[in-house]
Structure formats: C-alpha cells, structure tokens
Design a protein around this motif. Structure first.
Motif, PDB file in Angstrom:
ATOM      1  N   GLY A  60      -3.075 -10.945   2.341  1.00 25.40           N
ATOM      2  CA  GLY A  60      -3.676 -11.442   1.065  1.00 25.40           C
ATOM      3  C   GLY A  60      -2.743 -11.269   0.282  1.00 25.40           C
ATOM      4  O   GLY A  60      -2.918 -11.631  -1.291  1.00 25.40           O
ATOM      5  N   ASP A  77      -4.463  -4.290   0.626  1.00 22.53           N
ATOM      6  CA  ASP A  77      -3.412  -5.232  -0.024  1.00 22.53           C
ATOM      7  C   ASP A  77      -4.009  -6.544  -0.215  1.00 22.53           C
ATOM      8  O   ASP A  77      -3.987  -7.329   0.282  1.00 22.53           O
ATOM      9  N   LYS A  78      -4.409  -6.640  -1.723  1.00 24.84           N
ATOM     10  CA  LYS A  78      -4.836  -8.161  -2.007  1.00 24.84           C
ATOM     11  C   LYS A  78      -3.728  -8.696  -3.004  1.00 24.84           C
ATOM     12  O   LYS A  78      -4.249  -9.407  -4.097  1.00 24.84           O
ATOM     13  N   ILE A  84       0.827  -1.135  -0.200  1.00 25.36           N
ATOM     14  CA  ILE A  84       0.032  -0.083  -0.089  1.00 25.36           C
ATOM     15  C   ILE A  84       0.862   1.054   0.302  1.00 25.36           C
ATOM     16  O   ILE A  84       2.062   1.089   0.446  1.00 25.36           O
ATOM     17  N   THR A 125       1.499  -8.772   3.638  1.00 28.63           N
ATOM     18  CA  THR A 125       0.050  -8.802   4.203  1.00 28.63           C
ATOM     19  C   THR A 125      -0.281 -10.274   3.725  1.00 28.63           C
ATOM     20  O   THR A 125      -0.127 -10.950   2.985  1.00 28.63           O
TER      21      THR A 125
END
Lengths: 353, 353, 353, 353
Positions: free
Chosen positions: B272, B232-233, B205, B270
């Motif tokens: 994801g 954050d994916k 991000i 993160t």
C-alpha cells in the motif's frame, strides 16, 4: 556432511518462520543440483534449479524476472516478460559459459520434447551467470555441455551451499561466496505458503558487510592486516520459488523486494554488479497446447502480498549470509585466493551472536 | 529554531561526508519552500522544490523518475521518461490535492512563460503525493491554489524538517513523519560533487524501524503499552538532486539506489506504500528552443557512478531518519494522533548512540 | 550479381531520399557479412553486422534495443539497456544456434581483447535470432562456431539480400523471406545524416501483405490455387544504424518507430512472432577505460527527431520488401518449400507499379 | 442525427466484422458521454468513458496502459501498472485541464464511496489529454468541474463522433479531428468476443494521411491551394475496451497493437505527439475488499490472442478515420480554423471508394 549455516551461528534474520529445510526446495517440486569443477585455475561449475517434477515445457509455470542492475548477460528474460512463463529448468554458471549452457539445456529440452522445432515452435532456456574471473580462468571456458546435464541429473531436495556448483569461484563481500539458500513460511486464510530463495552471490566489498545490522565487515577489515583492492565487479543471481497463487504481475512485485534483503547485507548495488532475479510460482500449470477449457488462474488478493514481500526480503538476506558463511577457502587462478568467512571468524575469535 | 537532527543524536549514517547543510539545497541552485496547514482536522500542506534559479521551462534539467512501488499518483512521469527532462518545480502534497497542485503550478508556469499554449506546446508539471488520511481530513481537500504559490514563494536554502509542508500529516514507521533531507559530497578527479535527497516520509510500521542496524522499532514497540494497527498504507516521495554531469540513463541508475537507504531503515516496501523517486541533475541546461549549435552533454564515466550510488543510498537513509526524528507530535482528524519519535526517546530514556 | 530490389519494380516507399546504396552500410563504418548453408534439410546461416571499423570493445557505441514482441531469445539486451552501449558486432542466426553464436563471438572478442576476464570484466555479445524450422532442420543445430567467424570475416559494404546468411531458411508473409536492407538520408542544419536498416524477416501471412498500400497479398492468395496454413510463428530482427548524434534515450525513440514500417507491410505483430530492434549510433565513441577528461556527448535537439522517425519507418518498410522481393525459392526440410515472391509476380504477370 | 462514418463512404477496414454499432459501447456495460464547449476562443470539452455499470471502485477491472510516445500528461498510469486495475471512469479533456478533471473525478468518486480516505485508502483517477491550443484558448482553462460531472451523467451507448467532447478543438492530419470509435467481433471456441476502441485524435500532418492504403493526404494537399505549417504538435488518446478474459499482461499485449492501426492511417508517431493507450477488460471484476475466497481469473490461451491483435489494429485504424470523417469545420481561437475532411471531399469531388 552438515554445513554450518548462519542460524547455526546464532543469527536469526527477520520475523517469519523458515520452511522445513530453510531452502528453496521447501517449495514442493523444486530441486537443485550442482556440478563443481575445482582444481587449480579451474574453479567454476554449474547449478541447476528444476522448478517442478513434470515436463516444464508442457506444463509451464507463471514466472517473472526483475533486473536490479543490468550489468549481466542472463538469457531468456525477453520472452519470460512477454509470455509470463518459465518452460525450462534454470541454469546458473559463469559469464562466458552461458553459450554452452544454452546449448546443453536446448539439447536436454529437445530430447524430452520431440515436438519442438517440428510441430510446435521453440523453447526459451533461462541461463543466469556471474563472473568468477578472479579465482577461475574464465577465458578458458571450462564448462562443457555434459556438466550442465550432470547438474540437472544431480538435482535433489538437499542443497549444498558455499563454494559449489556455479558458486565454486565466486566472491561475496571480498571473501569467498557462492551458493546460499533460505525460505520463509506464512499463512493466508489458514493456508500455509512457502517462498524459497537461492542465490549465487558474487558481489560486495568487505567493509560494507553487515550481519543483522552489525557492521562486521568493518571490524573484519580492521582485523585483517592485508587487504584487497575493493572493487566490486561481481554480480548476484537470485532465484525465487513460491507456491503462492499469483499473477505474473504480483510475482514481479514479490521478487522486486529481494533488493531489501540484499541492501541489508550491505550492498549498494554497484555499477559492475549484475543483479538479476528470476521468480516462479508452482501454484498454476499453464499448458503449452491449448486446452479444451479456458484456464483459470487463482490469485491472492493484493493486500495479502505484504507477507510475501517480507518473506522474500528476509529469505534473500539469509540466503546471501548462508552463501558467505558456508563457503570454503579457495586457491584459484594464478595464485589468487580468498579466505572463507567462517575461517576468519575463528581466526579472530569473532562471535556473531 | 535549530532542529535536532539524527546526527545530533550521535547517529552517523554511512561513510561519505555530508554537504555543508546536509540538505538537498547543498546542490547549488536548489531551494525548498513549505506551506503548512495545521489545525484540528486539517493537517496537511505543500512542499515545493525549485530545481534551479533560472526559468526551468526555458532551461530544462536532465531528469529521471523511478517507481519503487507504484501505489501512487505522481503526475508527470510519462513525459519525463520520454523526454528525459524536468521543466517545472516539483510540488509535493496530499494525494487528493494533486489536481489543485497541478492547476496552481500550471498557472505559475503560464504566467512566467507566455509562449506556452501559443507559440510553443504545453508544460509538464511534476506533482508528488502521499496520503495523510489518518491525521488529516483528506476528503476535505484543504489545499488551495494559493497555498502552492506560497510554497514556491517561500523557497529558500534553509529546509525545515518534520511535520511541515506536505509532511504536516504524514506518518513514518507508525510515528509522526514528514519532511527530511540529507546530502553527500564526494570527489571525482579532484572535482567535488554533491547529491542531495529530500523525502516526504509516510510509510512503515513501528516494529520494523531500524537505525544504523539497531532494531529500535522493536524496542520501542515493547516499551509502549498501547499500539496501533500496524497496517502500512503509506508512501514515500524521494527527490534526488545532484550537480553530477550525467545522462538520464545514468541518473536513473543513481536514483534507483535510494531503495538501499530505504531498506536499511526497515522498510519492506509494502503493497500500500506508493514509493516514487524523482531525480534531476543541474549540470547541464537543455534549452527549450532549438539552439544554433548541437548541445553537448558532459557525462561521467560509468565506473565513477559507484560513489554516486553510495551517496544516494546514504542520503536517503539519513533523510528518512531526519524526517522521523524532527517530527513533532500531532493531534489530527477525529482525535487521531501520533507521537513524535523524539518525545518517545525522552519518555523511555533511550539513547541512540 | 545485381539483385532486383523493390525500387527496381517501380515501388518507391516514402518521401525521403535513400543513401548511396540504399543499405545499412551507407552509415559510415558499418559492414555486413553472411555465411549461407543451403543443402537439403540444412537451410540456415549467419549474418554479422560490424558497427564500426575499430575495436568495438575499446570504443563502444551508444546503443538501444526495443522489443516489439518478446517471443524471442535475443541475447545481450539486459546489459545494453543498463549501460546504453554496444561493444561487439551483432550476430543473427537461427533460434537454436544462439548458444553457438555466443561462444563464437566470445572467442572472437577474447582473441582481440586479452584484457577481458583478466584486468577488465566481461563482454556483452549481442545475438539475434529467428526460427527457420519450416525449411531448416533447426533441431540439428547446423551452425558451428567457424561459420560465425566466417560471417564476421566476410563483412563488407555490399549487402546481399534475400535467402542468404541468417535468412537462408526464413519466411516472409508465407513466402520466402530473409535479409533485406534500406537507408534514408536527411539534413539537419545543413549536415547530412543517414539511417540504415537491415532486417531478418520471418513473419506474416500472405493475405496480409501490403505493398505501398496495395493489398497484393490478397490478390496473390486468390491467384494461387494451393495455400499454406497461415499461422505466423515467425519473427523479425531489425538492426538500425545511424550517424546521428543522439543519446540512448533518443536512439530508443528512433528505433521504436520501426514498427510503423512493419505495420505498413501488413503485419499485426502476431503472438508467435518475436520482433526485436537493436539500434546504434556511430556518432560518439564511448571509451571502455576511463579517459582523462569527462566525455561530452553531442545530441541533437529533440525537435529534430521527427526526420529520424520518418527515416526509420520508411527504411524498415523498404527493407522488409527488399527481403521479400530478392528472396529465391527454397526447397528445404522434409520437402517443405516456399515460393519466391519474384517468381509469383512473373507467373501471375503482376506489375507492382 | 445520424453521422456519416468512414464505412458510409464505402471504405472497409480490415477483415473482421464490426460489432452491432461499430463502437466501443458494443462491449457490454461500456458507456460514453460528452460535454462540448464551442464558442469563439473556447473550443474544448470533456469525454467520459464509464467502463461498467456497477461501482468501479468496489468492482475494479483488469487494466493496462501503453505509452506509444510519452509527450503527454495522462494521469494514473503508475498505479494502473503496479496494480493492474481500473477503478474509476476515464476522463479525456485538454492538456491544461487535467487538474480540474482530476478534482472533479475525485469528488465524483468520494461521493459514491464514503470509505475512501476513511476506512480504505485512496482512489486512482485516470485522466487523458490532448492539446487543442490551435483552435482553443487552452491557457484560459475553460473546463470547470461541473463539465466533467455532466460528461459522466451524459454517458450512454450512443457515441457521437467528430468535433465533440474532448475532441471539440482537436486536429487530425492537419484537418479537424476529435472523437472516433469502432469495434470488432470474433469468436474463440464458439464464444463471441468484442474489442472496442475510442480515440481522441489530434495528430498527424495532411500529406501523410492514408485511407486503406491510398495516399489521400497527398492528393488533398495538392488540391488545396493554401497550406498550413505542417508541424505535428498533437497527440492521440486511445481507449480500448474488451470483454475478453485476459490477464493484464495479455491485455497489454493487445493494446500495444493499436499502433498498427495508427501507422496505417499515415502516422510516424512524431516527437510532439503524446500517444497513450488505456485498455480494460470487463470479463473479471476484481473486488476492492478482500473476498472470502481466492479470486480466479479466467484467461484465454496465449495463441488465441492473434485475433485480438488484429481486432485492435483494425478498430484503431477505423476509429481514427471515423474521427476525421465525422468532424465538422471549426472556427476557433484568434480566427484559427481547420476544414472538415468531409467538406473537402465534396469540394474537390473526391470519392473514397
């Protein structure tokens, strides 16, 4: 005596708030004790982390370990991985004293739990270590069993940092290192949670040291006229405590992120540096003897882990810096010595912020 | 067209020298090819990494994978772990197209190796992925088999970076990301060795972005009036190539250190974000069919690994930054768009060095 | 005294030939020593496995460990996994004595290697354990450092089996168990290789015992009028030695197959049974200090592993049966006792073949 | 058509009771469907296991995988390990068709979950495989997407065994193998639980086959005048379903014990045999979207796992034998054929009990 920590130098790590004391003991029930041996060739000690106030054997905590770099001799991780629990305090000491620490912790547990080895099986002590051979005569194995017991008895909420306990003879980025701690708080669904980290730092070479992105190690190295062979034979033990309700799988995901904080202080995780993380959550007590009813384990939703990931990264980074900035100059084995970072800052008139 | 890379902005990462082209293809024999699909809702592609110029099935390379965060669908790592070898090119694409990529790579291998499925067993394709769903209509599964073959056919020493190949629709620190590469050289006993890294960046991000210790993401975020949901994916695929003579255990130790570089760009790894590293060494060819004589595997002494650890950390950090700084603005699915970092630098008149 | 082993009862396990002595010491250079403490409440001991005749710290062996079930406290596997080598003898003893065993083995290594802790780093002792609490007063921690040294000094090619050394107080399938060994030989490309296995057996419940497919445990249980609570709180340590030229990855694949032999004796690998395998290959010596030239590690072709897989399965099965059939009746702690399998065979006039 | 299973031959495996149908579908909610392609060179198919009746993406199950021998290409285990859940049906097919199976399963999931790739991330399909290259022209990749959908649509409680579905072209102990299933029931604290196993068998050499301890493979091999090259290039996929309330760690411990059953049928887990276990528990549904309240996961006490360990060992052993004894003779690719075990029993007048 109030120690001057990295925040007192104006350095603020990360985005999240710290806990009340910015310490692993911000997690309720956690206490820490030291025994420090510091005289001549003997620069070593013991640090004990007690995970909760009850009987840890009878009421175990969900726990997990993660090996960043396995050049180390930490004891107890095989069983922790299989069963997912912590059932003793955690003892940190020097590499060649873990046998003694094991013996002392066993005696401590047997005394408190007469069932062990009689009506129930054995107990799995967790012992971590770093190698303090530069400043300490590690071959002499100075640690005796009573030192371990004293460290356990000394445990409290106030954590002294730097050249104390197991950190007495440790180095960090070629300077004096040792014990450091930090914590982070955050809320999920209006519930506050805490993650606390305690490190025993003993790794890194000076020219790699970074503080909040600034290559302070390079600056210092140029300022210092003398230099040391910069061979990292160190280690770091990282203890992570939290009150977050998590499964051992989730906890493992959390503690793995400590490597982020480590990296940001300048580490490349060198070959000779044993880097091991031990984590536990105080949210659920797992009974030793089978209870009448099935145990239910509250666990946060996976998406909420991101805050915990950030917290453990930030707290690890800050704990390492605290171990460095609080440590005092030590004259150790055979005239070996390492300066204190705080003394160098003064000497060369360096402002961290 | 010469792309402006992070060094062209005056940013120098780390202490070691880069290879000739500062690219994964500095490792002899390695080539990289892209197919880019970029039109409207279709912003995706394929990137192929060919590990050596011979028949990879008949002459396998020692290989290893490491999962930083397993929220990902990379194929082929079970067998790679068991057998310690790479026997196909590596294909990168979007998450929902790895079935197609598998099929295409199988066809490619079957064509070149008529023995497979007849007189010898099967082949283990390695397919990595990131999820480009913001800019690309990932549900439409635009990738067709011929795209994969074309990416393999396009492979060469020159690596285009940014919004190309599998990187066409990827994000990095909330901006446009994609393909980046970098390399490091170092000598052991007067022999030069190279480690090259290629990343498919799709994580992070904006407010976390750091460049060489500077919190540029925070600066940019404040400068930008609009902001995006910073969830954050993403993911990152990291491919590590080297000509160092190493065992698969040693190689695994090396590739694990890519997390150091990743962390220094600002990542907290993160939940994801699927982050997977695939590494291979070109130093030894492992024959598919049993040779007449026992194979001897030259391996460096464990202590020499430290240079490799530093190299992979630095090259990963720089490869991520290259993916970010070379990427172009993309208007994608349903009007979604992400700006290019290089455009923002201009717009807000930010100097990186 | 010649012990009557399972083959002397007419039971032949598997298809492959045994080595000369059907013993782990059939692998050249390997020797085994015991110290047995057997009096009243004290039924315990130490078993030492010396992997080669030279200085194991200076000339390390490729090694690997595998955890079948991690309810155990084996020390040293973290570093063995990271570095892939064995650098000390292996000590087996009871669960609560591994601290003492660590201390003794450290002293033994320090004495032989003055560089440790001075000009080079630390040493990684390997200590395995099972819990002999039924027959032995494990809480009393009877093992002293000199016992460990004596076991090392006693090491020879002749391996006594049954209720000796670390096996003094151990159980197997609810009967008396302890030390057992076996080996297999096979040729690859006209070169003969040996795999030897030594077990410290302390697991299983009588009704599950199988010998070569025959449910002898069920038969015996019906014949015996009394029975014991059949709760498996045991363990098994499995040591695998070989002269096969293998990488640590290949060695790991080999030692994992010991579970096949274990399963065929009737085990279901119960929760409370810590089952850990340690393997090493004597084919290559890995120098502690960096040599002038890169080390080349000869490794067999992957397809040739199948013979080794069969060998370790068969030898493990036979070693367990040897530990069972050679063990003698023991009267131990607080009047607890367990019969010898061989006595029951006589008592109930059971022929094994 | 009622198939004659191993119990119908008088062979009873283990001590525990079977479920109602002695099938994986005895676990409530689990269903299984096949598509079989059997004509000339085309001897292959698809088997689908649907883990519960709801939307598996929205309501995930705790899941775990275990690699016995990683010479295989199973997809989806990286994410399953990281997140501990199963979110799709499980598809089994031949090795070179897993790309197609992935594509088909993705399409199936996208259709049922319009959020995927739009408002939520991706989905992680689980695809397992064995290599049926002897009887099937595996290079022809006969499986098409619609076959996968049909297998899913065919799913029901009745499981046909033997040469069906993904098992159409598979071998077991050099004879015809394929699909087999079995289950076990047991009670903990007066609550009944079920563990069901389904195997896709494709491993082993005839002379190793054992049935309940009897070396029937050796007998058969001597009886048969012709023999085949006994080179095991097979694999086995093992699917374990249960309604036991367990954490993913506990589930992993359970599914690892499938190797016990496998070993008792005669396997040495050969190099070329990819052996992968996938397990799931239906006891808890893990919501995809974050729920209002923290999820509590009921988990049995660790000591109660022993019954589950025994159950999975027994059910795996019986499922393999069921796959063998139900399979029919197949004439496949290029005139290759393998006899049915049941036909050989008749031909040589062999009684199993």
């Amino acid at each position: 005596m109030q120690q001057k920590r990295i925040r007192d130098f104006g350095v603020k790590i990360g985005k999240l708030d710290t806990g009340m004391n910015n310490s692993i003991t911000d997690v309720e029930g956690v206490s820490v004790g030291h025994v420090t041996l510091s005289e001549g060739n003997c620069q070593t000690g013991v640090t004990a982390i007690i995970p909760h106030e009850g009987n840890t054997f009878m009421e175990k905590l969900i726990a997990s370990s993660y090996v960043i770099n396995g050049f180390g001799k930490t004891m107890g991780t095989i069983q922790m991985k299989e069963l997912g629990v912590l059932e003793t305090p955690i003892i940190l000491t020097n590499t060649l004293s873990i046998g003694t620490a094991f013996d002392a912790l066993i005696a401590y547990m047997l005394e408190r739990n007469p069932e062990i080895g009689r009506t129930t099986g054995t107990v799995n002590p967790i012992i971590g270590e770093c190698n303090d051979m530069l400043l300490n005569d590690v071959r002499a194995q100075f640690i005796e069993k009573h030192h371990v017991v004293e460290a356990l008895q000394n445990a409290g909420k106030q954590v002294i940092e730097g050249s104390v306990g197991a950190g007495a003879g440790m180095l960090c980025y070629s300077l004096k290192g040792g014990i450091g701690t930090s914590s982070r708080c955050f809320s999920i669904d209006e519930q506050m949670y805490t993650i606390g980290v305690l490190v025993l730092s003993n790794f890194g070479i000076l020219s790699d040291l970074q503080i909040n992105g600034r290559a302070i190690g390079k600056e210092l190295k140029e300022a210092l006229l003398k230099s040391w062979e910069e061979k990292d034979k160190g280690s770091i033990m990282i203890i992570v405590a939290t009150d977050l309700p998590v499964s051992e799988r989730q906890l493992n995901r959390i503690i793995k992120r400590s490597v982020v904080g480590l990296s940001r202080t300048g580490s490349f995780i060198t070959h000779g540096s044993g880097e091991v993380v031990i984590g536990f959550s105080t949210a659920t007590k797992i009974p030793h003897f089978k209870p009448k009813h099935i145990t239910s384990i509250p666990t946060i939703h996976e998406e909420d882990l991101d805050l915990a990931f950030r917290a453990v990264g930030e707290a690890t980074e800050e704990a390492v810096l605290n171990s460095l900035v609080t440590a005092s100059h030590v004259n150790g084995r055979d005239g070996n010595e390492r300066p204190a970072f705080k003394d160098l800052l003064k000497e060369f008139n360096i402002q961290l912020a």
